[in-house]
Structures are given as structure tokens and as C-alpha cells.
Design a protein around this motif. Structure first.
Motif, PDB file in Angstrom:
ATOM      1  N   LYS A 187       0.836  -1.222  -0.078  1.00  0.00           N
ATOM      2  CA  LYS A 187      -0.091   0.145  -0.420  1.00  0.00           C
ATOM      3  C   LYS A 187       1.378   1.076   0.136  1.00  0.00           C
ATOM      4  N   CYS A 188       2.177   1.370   0.836  1.00  0.00           N
ATOM      5  CA  CYS A 188       2.773   2.274   1.183  1.00  0.00           C
ATOM      6  C   CYS A 188       3.591   2.711  -0.763  1.00  0.00           C
ATOM      7  N   PHE A 189       4.254   1.293  -1.171  1.00  0.00           N
ATOM      8  CA  PHE A 189       4.658   1.433  -2.200  1.00  0.00           C
ATOM      9  C   PHE A 189       3.247   2.101  -3.552  1.00  0.00           C
ATOM     10  N   LYS A 190       2.662   1.777  -3.674  1.00  0.00           N
ATOM     11  CA  LYS A 190       0.917   1.840  -4.930  1.00  0.00           C
ATOM     12  C   LYS A 190       0.921   2.803  -4.433  1.00  0.00           C
ATOM     13  N   GLU A 191       0.194   3.464  -3.110  1.00  0.00           N
ATOM     14  CA  GLU A 191       0.178   4.633  -3.289  1.00  0.00           C
ATOM     15  C   GLU A 191       0.366   6.174  -2.156  1.00  0.00           C
ATOM     16  N   GLY A 192       1.562   5.914  -2.115  1.00  0.00           N
ATOM     17  CA  GLY A 192       2.776   6.858  -1.433  1.00  0.00           C
ATOM     18  C   GLY A 192       2.062   7.272  -0.116  1.00  0.00           C
ATOM     19  N   ALA A 193       1.801   6.242   0.533  1.00  0.00           N
ATOM     20  CA  ALA A 193       1.574   5.960   1.527  1.00  0.00           C
ATOM     21  C   ALA A 193       2.506   6.295   2.908  1.00  0.00           C
ATOM     22  N   GLU A 194       2.575   6.509   3.848  1.00  0.00           N
ATOM     23  CA  GLU A 194       3.418   6.680   4.520  1.00  0.00           C
ATOM     24  C   GLU A 194       2.918   5.194   5.235  1.00  0.00           C
ATOM     25  N   PHE A 195       4.391   4.401   5.933  1.00  0.00           N
ATOM     26  CA  PHE A 195       4.501   2.785   6.539  1.00  0.00           C
ATOM     27  C   PHE A 195       4.799   3.496   8.373  1.00  0.00           C
ATOM     28  N   ARG A 196       4.118   3.009   9.055  1.00  0.00           N
ATOM     29  CA  ARG A 196       4.446   3.484  10.431  1.00  0.00           C
ATOM     30  C   ARG A 196       3.818   2.844  11.047  1.00  0.00           C
ATOM     31  N   ASN A 197       5.062   1.938  11.678  1.00  0.00           N
ATOM     32  CA  ASN A 197       4.611   0.097  12.199  1.00  0.00           C
ATOM     33  C   ASN A 197       5.243  -0.698  12.868  1.00  0.00           C
ATOM     34  N   ASP A 198       4.880  -1.257  13.842  1.00  0.00           N
ATOM     35  CA  ASP A 198       5.751  -2.375  14.571  1.00  0.00           C
ATOM     36  C   ASP A 198       5.504  -3.442  13.639  1.00  0.00           C
ATOM     37  N   TYR A 199       7.075  -3.959  13.974  1.00  0.00           N
ATOM     38  CA  TYR A 199       6.522  -5.465  13.542  1.00  0.00           C
ATOM     39  C   TYR A 199       7.679  -6.322  14.578  1.00  0.00           C
ATOM     40  N   ARG A 200       7.801  -8.335  14.462  1.00  0.00           N
ATOM     41  CA  ARG A 200       8.717  -8.290  15.330  1.00  0.00           C
ATOM     42  C   ARG A 200       9.258  -9.228  13.953  1.00  0.00           C
ATOM     43  N   ILE A 201      10.674  -9.452  15.034  1.00  0.00           N
ATOM     44  CA  ILE A 201      11.797 -10.163  13.907  1.00  0.00           C
ATOM     45  C   ILE A 201      11.906 -11.098  14.891  1.00  0.00           C
ATOM     46  N   VAL A 202      12.353 -12.402  13.872  1.00  0.00           N
ATOM     47  CA  VAL A 202      12.920 -13.371  14.453  1.00  0.00           C
ATOM     48  C   VAL A 202      14.204 -13.553  14.152  1.00  0.00           C
ATOM     49  N   LEU A 203      15.094 -13.532  15.440  1.00  0.00           N
ATOM     50  CA  LEU A 203      16.860 -13.384  15.201  1.00  0.00           C
ATOM     51  C   LEU A 203      16.346 -15.603  15.135  1.00  0.00           C
ATOM     52  N   ARG A 204      18.143 -15.526  14.568  1.00  0.00           N
ATOM     53  CA  ARG A 204      18.387 -16.879  14.460  1.00  0.00           C
ATOM     54  C   ARG A 204      18.783 -17.830  15.565  1.00  0.00           C
ATOM     55  N   ASP A 205      18.673 -17.168  16.612  1.00  0.00           N
ATOM     56  CA  ASP A 205      18.810 -17.744  17.796  1.00  0.00           C
ATOM     57  C   ASP A 205      17.482 -18.070  18.148  1.00  0.00           C
TER      58      ASP A 205
ATOM     59  N   VAL B 101       9.290   1.129  12.741  1.00  0.00           N
ATOM     60  CA  VAL B 101       9.168   0.802  11.072  1.00  0.00           C
ATOM     61  C   VAL B 101       9.070   2.130  10.765  1.00  0.00           C
ATOM     62  N   LEU B 102       9.202   3.245  10.508  1.00  0.00           N
ATOM     63  CA  LEU B 102       8.735   4.863   9.705  1.00  0.00           C
ATOM     64  C   LEU B 102       9.518   4.832   8.485  1.00  0.00           C
ATOM     65  N   ALA B 103       7.977   4.602   7.933  1.00  0.00           N
ATOM     66  CA  ALA B 103       8.804   4.986   5.690  1.00  0.00           C
ATOM     67  C   ALA B 103       7.983   5.402   4.948  1.00  0.00           C
ATOM     68  N   LYS B 104       8.639   6.041   3.781  1.00  0.00           N
ATOM     69  CA  LYS B 104       7.194   6.754   3.356  1.00  0.00           C
ATOM     70  C   LYS B 104       8.052   6.162   1.787  1.00  0.00           C
ATOM     71  N   ALA B 105       7.165   6.164   0.305  1.00  0.00           N
ATOM     72  CA  ALA B 105       7.722   6.116  -1.099  1.00  0.00           C
ATOM     73  C   ALA B 105       7.658   7.319  -1.780  1.00  0.00           C
TER      74      ALA B 105
END
Length: 108
Positions: free
Chosen positions: A46-64, A72-76
Motif C-alpha cells: 500500500k505504501c508503494f502503490k499509494e505513496g502512503a506512509e508506513f508507520r508500524n511496529d513488528y517483530r523480527i525472529v533472530l537466528r537464535d 519502522v517509519l518509511a515513505k515511498a
């Protein structure tokens, strides 16, 4: 606190840019918590398609197997003809904040 800035090109949430075996976004996608994968991909598109901001919290699973939270705060970027031309953003490791929030709410 860890943080980073990444610039991505259109389509890199699906496959790495031509000539690269692995892109930053491919690595992130491979590490996303399974419960976050679908909605993060949809929000990114949606961010790419509409040029919307991406403001979200999400989880990353590390190798261990440990889990880290990222905000993450991003803009297309779009061309004058409204076509996606890239994305830039900031990622912050907010794991300690999430743990403190959980301790306040649950007393754990």
C-alpha cells in the motif's frame, strides 16, 4: 538501541533487485514473525502503490529464535506521474520499550 536507514526500490518486497542475490527487504521478510508477515507485506505494498506512509511496529525472529520488536517509519517516493520510485525509512529496535510496556500492563 539499534537503528538503521534503508532505501528500497519498487518490487523489492517480492524479489531482490536485478543483479543482487539478496536485498535488505528480502532478509527482513525472511525474519518477520509469522503472525506479522501478511499484514506487513500488505502495508508495504500500500505504501508503494499509494505513496502512503508506513508507520508500524513488528517483530523480527533472530537466528537464535529470540524476538526483537522494531518500529519502522518509511515513505515511498513517487514520480511526477505517481509511479513508485523507491522507499526510504528508519527502523528502531524498540524491544526494551515493548518489554517495559508489558511489565506495566501485566506486572510481569
Amino acid at each position: 538501541m539499534r537503528s538503521g536507514v534503508t532505501t528500497l526500490k519498487p518490487g523489492c518486497f517480492i524479489s531482490p533487485p536485478a543483479g543482487l542475490k539478496t536485498s535488505a527487504s528480502t532478509i527482513v521478510l525472511s525474519r518477520l514473525h509469522p503472525d506479522d508477515l501478511d499484514w506487513v507485506v500488505q502495508a508495504s505494498r500500500k505504501c508503494f502503490k499509494e505513496g502512503a506512509e508506513f508507520r508500524n511496529d513488528y517483530r523480527i525472529v533472530l537466528r537464535d529464535g529470540s524476538i526483537r520488536w522494531f518500529q519502522v517509519l518509511a515513505k515511498a517516493f513517487v514520480t511526477p506521474s505517481d509511479k513508485p520510485n523507491g522507499m526510504t525509512g528508519l527502523s528502531l529496535d524498540i524491544t526494551d520499550r515493548k518489554k517495559a510496556d508489558q511489565e506495566i500492563v501485566w506486572g510481569v
